[in-house]
Design an enzyme around this catalytic site. Structure first.
Site, PDB file in Angstrom:
ATOM      1  N   CYS A  80       0.863  -1.194   0.000  1.00  0.00           N
ATOM      2  CA  CYS A  80       0.000   0.000   0.000  1.00  0.00           C
ATOM      3  C   CYS A  80       0.899   1.244   0.000  1.00  0.00           C
ATOM      4  O   CYS A  80       0.784   2.128   0.847  1.00  0.00           O
ATOM      5  CB  CYS A  80      -0.958   0.014   1.175  1.00  0.00           C
ATOM      6  SG  CYS A  80      -1.830  -1.548   1.444  1.00  0.00           S
ATOM      7  N   PRO A 104       1.625   7.409  -2.042  1.00  0.00           N
ATOM      8  CA  PRO A 104       2.347   7.937  -3.208  1.00  0.00           C
ATOM      9  C   PRO A 104       3.862   7.728  -3.198  1.00  0.00           C
ATOM     10  O   PRO A 104       4.569   8.306  -4.005  1.00  0.00           O
ATOM     11  CB  PRO A 104       2.019   9.429  -3.153  1.00  0.00           C
ATOM     12  CG  PRO A 104       1.882   9.717  -1.687  1.00  0.00           C
ATOM     13  CD  PRO A 104       1.292   8.471  -1.066  1.00  0.00           C
ATOM     14  N   GLY A 105       4.381   6.918  -2.277  1.00  0.00           N
ATOM     15  CA  GLY A 105       5.783   6.529  -2.354  1.00  0.00           C
ATOM     16  C   GLY A 105       6.745   7.232  -1.419  1.00  0.00           C
ATOM     17  O   GLY A 105       7.953   7.018  -1.504  1.00  0.00           O
ATOM     18  N   GLY A 106       6.245   8.055  -0.524  1.00  0.00           N
ATOM     19  CA  GLY A 106       7.132   8.782   0.393  1.00  0.00           C
ATOM     20  C   GLY A 106       7.964   7.842   1.251  1.00  0.00           C
ATOM     21  O   GLY A 106       9.174   8.040   1.427  1.00  0.00           O
ATOM     22  N   LYS A 107       7.325   6.802   1.795  1.00  0.00           N
ATOM     23  CA  LYS A 107       8.048   5.876   2.680  1.00  0.00           C
ATOM     24  C   LYS A 107       8.952   4.954   1.871  1.00  0.00           C
ATOM     25  O   LYS A 107      10.030   4.570   2.348  1.00  0.00           O
ATOM     26  CB  LYS A 107       7.058   5.088   3.540  1.00  0.00           C
ATOM     27  CG  LYS A 107       6.254   5.967   4.494  1.00  0.00           C
ATOM     28  CD  LYS A 107       5.332   5.153   5.369  1.00  0.00           C
ATOM     29  CE  LYS A 107       4.305   6.025   6.060  1.00  0.00           C
ATOM     30  NZ  LYS A 107       3.322   6.599   5.131  1.00  0.00           N
ATOM     31  N   ASP A 145      -3.377  -6.029  -5.315  1.00  0.00           N
ATOM     32  CA  ASP A 145      -4.227  -5.901  -4.138  1.00  0.00           C
ATOM     33  C   ASP A 145      -3.543  -6.590  -2.959  1.00  0.00           C
ATOM     34  O   ASP A 145      -3.279  -7.793  -3.010  1.00  0.00           O
ATOM     35  CB  ASP A 145      -5.587  -6.559  -4.441  1.00  0.00           C
ATOM     36  CG  ASP A 145      -6.560  -6.470  -3.276  1.00  0.00           C
ATOM     37  OD1 ASP A 145      -6.180  -5.927  -2.220  1.00  0.00           O
ATOM     38  OD2 ASP A 145      -7.698  -6.948  -3.429  1.00  0.00           O
ATOM     39  N   CYS A 197      -2.433   6.099   9.403  1.00  0.00           N
ATOM     40  CA  CYS A 197      -2.513   7.519   9.797  1.00  0.00           C
ATOM     41  C   CYS A 197      -3.862   7.756  10.478  1.00  0.00           C
ATOM     42  O   CYS A 197      -4.534   8.750  10.250  1.00  0.00           O
ATOM     43  CB  CYS A 197      -2.288   8.451   8.611  1.00  0.00           C
ATOM     44  SG  CYS A 197      -3.381   8.177   7.209  1.00  0.00           S
TER      45      CYS A 197
END
Length: 430
Positions: free
Chosen positions: A252, A255-258, A301, A373
């Site tokens: 999951c 948008p790819g920050g982690k 998924d 979050c």
């Protein structure tokens, strides 16, 4: 660029969020692109402000509007509340707030309601209604009833602090991309550009800007020197602690920050970023490209890994589970009104399904970091307790002294150390 009414567009957008359930994150960029640069910040401030103060604005509206407006005239109710917000909470002059808001009726194709809007706004001023506050704490909290009740149940002593934090403007956190530039060199560039920031007592790569600004104008944006990422989200990489040569799954991931942070924390890993939303996966690709990182990007998924998994187990997994996002309401105030109380049980069920499915992808001895979050225990501590009780090969790896199976993980509340609300729990596969 078309000539249009700022206030009519704002009212129309509020209608789309509150009556049609559309996301402001999707609507706002398109709306701002239709207006001059100096008006874009005003639009965001007004929309966020109305959504933050909605229960109070509705309370005032009920006193001045004899009966609710119907169907295609409903947007005018949102226009009136926008007028109240300008008068009670903004620096817009009374004259402009009234005249421009009344004038917006024309653009909303409701010229016959100009008199009604004018009367409501003038009565608001005449009766000094902004001093008329209700005794109802839920209305003053700015929260919907379902969420207020949940927070009262779980956080009775911190409720006022939490609701205040949810209604404040979020600060801008940066994460320095240390594979491109050192933190010292980056701060020297900020100093040269006369941009002020805080760095003491923050996570290793973190900076906190002291005022809002367009991030694309900061030094090194195109060169990938930094990314915007809240301090709470910046905890993930160190808590998962990937080691050289390991295979890591960011489930999951969009948008790819982690994903990008994991690759900055330990560049010599094999990282797979997986998400089910092709549109948001494009954001992952863009972030990887700008920051100069490489990862395998997979559309799939998380609840059904058999459709995309190659059968090789991972050393470590970051599961940033779909959640209510109640911890990031200060950044996205529309979440309060798009989420419903009934959504929480459905989300908890989905999280449970994903957690069990992803667990099979982890090597024995491997680490899984569960993150949301959210600040609701049903999605967080209760979820992990239930998993540990039924998954024989899972054990808790404590994140602090009081982290135990009865109250597992680390719950960060909104505003704590200026961070978003966030939850982490770390599990080891025996």
């Amino acid at each position: 660029m078309k000539t249009t009414s700022l206030r009519a567009d704002a009212a129309r957008t509020l209608f789309q969020v509150l009556e049609q359930g559309k996301s402001l994150r999707e609507l706002l960029p398109e709306l701002q692109s239709q207006h001059k640069e100096q008006d874009r910040a005003w639009l965001q401030e007004m929309l966020y402000g109305v959504l933050r103060q909605l229960p109070l604005l509705q309370y005032w509206l009920r006193q001045l509007l004899e009966k609710p407006l119907k169907s295609n005239q409903k947007a005018v109710e949102h226009l009136i509340m926008l007028g109240f917000y300008q008068l009670a909470f903004s620096r817009v002059s009374q004259h402009a707030a009234v005249a421009e808001t009344v004038g917006a009726c024309q653009n909303l194709k409701c010229p016959g309601l100009k008199g009604l809007v004018n009367a409501c706004l003038r009565n608001f001023i005449r009766q000094n209604l902004q001093q008329n506050l209700p005794d109802d704490k839920q209305i003053l909290s700015g929260l919907p009833k379902w969420l207020y009740k949940k927070l009262l149940q779980h956080y009775p002593e911190q409720l006022d602090e939490i609701s205040a934090a949810m209604n404040t403007k979020a600060p801008i956190w940066l994460r320095v991309n240390t594979t491109r530039i050192s933190k010292d060199d980056f701060t020297a560039e900020l100093d040269k550009a006369d941009i002020t920031y805080l760095s003491e007592g923050l996570p290793a790569q973190a900076l906190l800007l002291t005022k809002g600004m367009d991030l694309t104008q900061l030094p090194g944006y195109q060169q990938g020197w930094f990314a915007a990422q809240d301090g709470a989200a910046q905890q993930a990489a160190a808590l998962l602690a990937p080691q050289k040569g390991e295979h890591i799954l960011d489930a999951c991931a969009a948008p790819g920050g982690k994903t990008c942070h994991l690759l900055e924390y330990q560049p010599d890993i094999h990282c797979t970023a997986m998400d089910c939303d092709p549109g948001r996966l494009q954001r992952v690709e863009e972030n990887l490209l700008r920051l100069g990182h490489q990862a395998k990007v997979v559309c799939g998924d998380a609840a059904n890994p058999e459709d995309w998994w190659d059968g090789k187990q991972y050393d470590r997994i970051l599961l940033d589970a779909p959640c209510s996002a109640t911890g990031v309401i200060r950044r996205h105030p529309d979440i309060k009104w798009l989420r419903k109380g009934a959504d929480i049980a459905n989300l908890a069920q989905l999280q449970q399904k994903i957690l069990h499915a992803i667990w099979a992808l982890l090597k024995p001895g491997g680490t899984l970091l569960y993150a949301t979050c959210s600040i609701l225990p049903e999605e967080n501590a209760q979820q992990i307790t239930a998993f540990l009780q039924c998954q024989a090969d899972a054990r808790l790896s404590p994140l602090h002294e009081a982290d135990n199976i009865d109250n597992p993980g680390w719950q960060i509340l909104p505003g704590e150390m200026q961070m978003d609300g966030f939850y982490y729990a770390r599990l080891i596969k025996s």
